[in-house]
Structures are given as C-alpha cells and as structure tokens.
Motif scaffolding. Structure first.
Motif, PDB file in Angstrom:
ATOM      1  N   SER A  74      35.730  45.476  33.723  1.00  0.00           N
ATOM      2  CA  SER A  74      37.071  45.191  34.273  1.00  0.00           C
ATOM      3  C   SER A  74      37.609  43.872  33.756  1.00  0.00           C
ATOM      4  O   SER A  74      38.803  43.753  33.465  1.00  0.00           O
ATOM      5  N   THR A  75      36.734  42.877  33.662  1.00  0.00           N
ATOM      6  CA  THR A  75      37.154  41.565  33.171  1.00  0.00           C
ATOM      7  C   THR A  75      37.607  41.671  31.721  1.00  0.00           C
ATOM      8  O   THR A  75      38.645  41.139  31.332  1.00  0.00           O
ATOM      9  N   TYR A  78      40.799  43.409  31.589  1.00  0.00           N
ATOM     10  CA  TYR A  78      41.885  42.524  32.020  1.00  0.00           C
ATOM     11  C   TYR A  78      42.377  41.669  30.861  1.00  0.00           C
ATOM     12  O   TYR A  78      43.577  41.560  30.625  1.00  0.00           O
ATOM     13  N   TYR A 123      30.519  39.634  39.425  1.00  0.00           N
ATOM     14  CA  TYR A 123      31.824  40.246  39.526  1.00  0.00           C
ATOM     15  C   TYR A 123      32.012  40.906  40.898  1.00  0.00           C
ATOM     16  O   TYR A 123      33.047  40.769  41.546  1.00  0.00           O
ATOM     17  N   PHE A 145      48.647  36.151  38.319  1.00  0.00           N
ATOM     18  CA  PHE A 145      48.070  37.236  37.523  1.00  0.00           C
ATOM     19  C   PHE A 145      49.007  38.428  37.387  1.00  0.00           C
ATOM     20  O   PHE A 145      49.167  38.974  36.301  1.00  0.00           O
TER      21      PHE A 145
ATOM     22  N   ASN B  45      39.293  34.886  34.385  1.00  0.00           N
ATOM     23  CA  ASN B  45      39.407  36.210  33.776  1.00  0.00           C
ATOM     24  C   ASN B  45      38.720  37.256  34.658  1.00  0.00           C
ATOM     25  O   ASN B  45      39.208  38.383  34.793  1.00  0.00           O
ATOM     26  N   ALA B  46      37.588  36.866  35.247  1.00  0.00           N
ATOM     27  CA  ALA B  46      36.892  37.789  36.144  1.00  0.00           C
ATOM     28  C   ALA B  46      37.730  38.061  37.398  1.00  0.00           C
ATOM     29  O   ALA B  46      37.712  39.173  37.933  1.00  0.00           O
ATOM     30  N   VAL B  47      38.491  37.052  37.841  1.00  0.00           N
ATOM     31  CA  VAL B  47      39.420  37.283  38.958  1.00  0.00           C
ATOM     32  C   VAL B  47      40.470  38.318  38.526  1.00  0.00           C
ATOM     33  O   VAL B  47      40.782  39.248  39.265  1.00  0.00           O
ATOM     34  N   GLY B  48      40.969  38.170  37.299  1.00  0.00           N
ATOM     35  CA  GLY B  48      41.909  39.159  36.763  1.00  0.00           C
ATOM     36  C   GLY B  48      41.299  40.556  36.765  1.00  0.00           C
ATOM     37  O   GLY B  48      41.950  41.531  37.135  1.00  0.00           O
ATOM     38  N   GLY B  49      40.024  40.641  36.364  1.00  0.00           N
ATOM     39  CA  GLY B  49      39.324  41.930  36.360  1.00  0.00           C
ATOM     40  C   GLY B  49      39.223  42.510  37.760  1.00  0.00           C
ATOM     41  O   GLY B  49      39.472  43.701  37.980  1.00  0.00           O
ATOM     42  N   ALA B  50      38.892  41.650  38.724  1.00  0.00           N
ATOM     43  CA  ALA B  50      38.779  42.114  40.112  1.00  0.00           C
ATOM     44  C   ALA B  50      40.134  42.579  40.635  1.00  0.00           C
ATOM     45  O   ALA B  50      40.226  43.572  41.354  1.00  0.00           O
ATOM     46  N   LEU B  51      41.196  41.868  40.239  1.00  0.00           N
ATOM     47  CA  LEU B  51      42.536  42.264  40.704  1.00  0.00           C
ATOM     48  C   LEU B  51      42.947  43.605  40.104  1.00  0.00           C
ATOM     49  O   LEU B  51      43.597  44.414  40.755  1.00  0.00           O
ATOM     50  N   ILE B  52      42.566  43.833  38.845  1.00  0.00           N
ATOM     51  CA  ILE B  52      42.887  45.125  38.221  1.00  0.00           C
ATOM     52  C   ILE B  52      42.169  46.260  38.952  1.00  0.00           C
ATOM     53  O   ILE B  52      42.723  47.335  39.141  1.00  0.00           O
TER      54      ILE B  52
END
Lengths: 185, 221
Positions: A74-75, A78, A123, A145, B45-52
């Motif tokens: 996911s990261t 993103y 994560y 974001f 970036n990992a926060v972005g991944g979690a939000l996605i």
C-alpha cells in the motif's frame, strides 16, 4: 480484501513471472481505492480513473523494484499514485517532466536506513496509530494527503494561524514516531 | 544526521506531493542526505499507504471490468523492467550532487560569477515560479546581505556556512522567513555549495542594494 502479505506476493509474482492474474487482483483491489483517493483532491471521475489505471500499469512496469522489506504494498502504491497525480496536474498546468526522476520511491542513497519501518507489521500498527490521533490532527493529515494541500494552504482554508497547523502536524508526527520507536526497541 | 533538519510540516507537504517543484527539489536533496528525515518521509509515505487502504470507496469509484480488460491488453506493450542497479549514481563533473539533483544537471552547465562574489548555476524548472539556483561560495566569502519577500529554502550540498542563526553543514536545511535579513559566510575548507530556492525576488539590503535590486528583479543577476 487483500492482506499486506498477499499484496506483496502478487507484486513479486509480476516481477518474477509477469503474472497477469496477479495484476488483475491488484488492479481490482487498488484501482478503485486510488480512484477514490484521487477524486478527493477534486479530480473528476474520468480523470481519477485514468490516473488509477496509469498507477497500476506503473506497478506492472516497476514491480521488480518493489522491496517488501522496505515498504508495504500500500505504501509503495501510495507513492506511485501520488507521483501520477503530480504528473496529471502538471500535464494540465505545465510542461511534463517525469516525476519518478526525483520524487524518489525509495531511499536513494541510504540503504542503511531502518528497513522495518515500512514493512507489513509496522504498517498494520500505523493504521492503529492513525486511529489514535485527535480529530484535529487527523483533519490536517488527511487534507495534506487527500487534497494535496500544503500546510500553509490548509491553515488558510481552515482559517487557523499557521503556528496552530504546524504544531498539530508536529504533535501528530511526534506521536507516530514515539509509538513506532517504542515498538522497534 | 544533520543538525538542522527540514521541519515536519515541510516533510509532510513533500510526502503528500503538495510542494511546487522548486521546494520539492530542496526537500528531496535534504532527504537524500539526512537519514532521519528520510525515515520521517518513509513513515509519512506509510501513512499515505494506510490512508489509501482505508479511504471510503463510493460507488462512483467502482471500476468496470472493461477498464481492467483494457489495462490487461496494454500490458503486452509494457515490459516489466528489470530491478534497477544500486542507486547512488554520482554526476562526473558535479560529484557532490545527490541523486535527485542529477536529472537537472545538463551537459555544458557551468558556474557563472555573480557580482564578483559568488558563483551561480540557475536551474530551470519549467512552470515553477520559484527561483532555483545552485550557489558556490569560496571559504570565508559571504553572500551579500539580503532579505526575501517570500520563503527561502536552502540545503547545503558541500562545505558549510554560518550566519546569525547558526552553522550549517552538508544535508542541513534552512527555511528563511521573508522578513529576516541574513548574511551567510562560507566555512573554512571546501567551497560551500548549496541549493537555494526563493519564492519571490531577493531584495539586497546592503549599500549597493538600491542600484542592484532592479537587476535582481529582472532576473539579470
């Protein structure tokens, strides 16, 4: 749903054997999410779908550079979606440069940087931690974001002093840092 | 680890992809040189991944099967690229340049002497309203005292400098608010090389300022 491990397996299947079924599963999971994410920044559904499709094609192209010890799927996705969004905005407003040149997906020079930070376990923990942020902090993080606004633009929009927005961001990050570092030690 | 990291809010702007090209380049260079900021950006970036992962997906975001079929059809023309070689390529003539700067360095680029005081290479970032320059200052030399109408971002790439706010070495990042005057002096040793990104034209505040400012504002110096 797709777990972090499953998603990483699928990306590796593309890298090692150009697995189209793996691509389809990733597409079905991520494309609608990327589309939703892009639409939050004000893009229309067609443009958002275009960006989502380009992002997933990029996943196929760059699958071999994915490293599950460094980032969750996911990261990684993103960062690709974010760069595609920048490319898209740039095409509308200004001449094209390939963002991948300089908005690096992974640490360019420092391979010693902690490898566990982004991997699956951290994560999952991060998702919990986000739930623990205050509503004020979360609002600022989400606006950054989803709506790709700078902290200055967020302060203007929310009619807050710049210092208030900065301290919300710093507090939120301090909290994430502290919790993650405690986990790691 | 640098003693002057970029502030968190700027790292967030960067990770969220919200910065214009000039400031984004400054942050990218800092992050390339500073493991702690790199780590913060990784986390963001990992926060972005979690939000996605947790973004609500309304019906309008459902993607029809025909779209997937079209994407699959395109894959024949899109090879899966081999894993890239170890990063960290350095530019031959500019061996101090971190990787994110390299794409901006063009063959034949060279330092240009400005006001007999320092050397400059102006970088062209199409469409960005910032003035983006590499500056080189010999040891012991200073930049003319100046202030800015807008933000100024500085990241040190070689050597170091000192001004009234402190001492800055390789990887250090400085955000100058518009209204403060400063006069950086290069430290002993190698010439100080820094990327400077300025939001609005610089205003020289020294004795020659009123004669030189019109030239600065027209981009001549």
């Amino acid at each position: 749903m797709l777990s972090a491990d499953e998603a990483a397996d699928l990306i590796e299947a593309i890298a090692t054997r150009q697995d189209r079924a793996a691509f389809s599963r990733l597409f079905q999971h991520f494309a609608p999410r990327v589309k939703a994410f892009i639409m939050r920044s004000g893009a229309d559904p067609e443009a958002a779908q275009e960006v989502a499709q380009e992002a997933l094609i990029m996943v196929w192209r760059k699958a071999a550079s994915f490293d599950r010890t460094k980032a969750s799927a996911s990261t990684w996705l993103y960062t690709i979606a974010r760069n595609k969004r920048i490319d898209h905005l740039r095409r509308n407003n200004r001449p094209a440069i390939d963002t991948d040149d300089w908005l690096t997906v992974f640490a360019p020079e420092d391979d010693d940087a902690d490898k566990s930070v982004l991997a699956g376990q951290t994560y999952t923990r991060l998702k919990e931690l986000l739930g623990g942020l205050s509503a004020d902090q979360m609002l600022v993080i989400e606006k950054a974001f989803f709506e790709d606004k700078t902290h200055t633009a967020i302060a203007e929009e929310l009619k807050l002093p710049l210092g208030t927005v900065k301290s919300r961001i710093r507090l939120a990050l301090a909290r994430l840092r502290e919790a993650l570092e405690k986990d790691e030690s | 680890m640098s003693r002057h990291p970029a502030p968190d809010e700027l790292l967030l702007d960067y990770a969220a992809g919200a910065l214009p090209d000039g400031p984004a380049l400054a942050v990218a260079l800092h992050v390339a040189l500073d493991p702690r900021s790199q780590r913060t950006v990784d986390r963001l970036n990992a926060v972005g991944g979690a939000l996605i992962e947790r973004v609500p997906v309304p019906d309008v975001c459902a993607i029809e099967d025909t779209v997937l079929e079209r994407a699959l059809a395109r894959l024949d023309e899109v090879p899966v690229e081999p894993r890239p070689a170890a990063p960290g390529r350095r530019h031959q003539a500019f061996d101090w340049a971190p990787a994110p700067l390299v794409p901006h360095l063009r063959p034949g680029m060279d330092w240009r002497r400005v006001m007999g005081k320092f050397d400059e290479i102006r970088l062209d970032l199409p469409g960005d309203f910032h003035r983006v320059s590499l500056l080189r200052l010999e040891s012991g030399r200073g930049l003319p005292e100046h202030k800015h109408a807008g933000y100024e971002y500085t990241v040190v790439l070689q050597g170091g400098y000192t001004d009234e706010t402190g001492n800055y070495g390789v990887g250090d990042f400085a955000v100058g608010p518009g209204d403060h005057r400063h006069e950086p002096i290069a430290d002993p040793g190698d010439p100080c090389i820094a990327l400077i990104v300025v939001e609005n034209p610089i205003v020289l505040t020294g004795p020659w300022g009123r004669w030189l400012n019109p030239l600065v504002s027209r981009g001549l110096i």
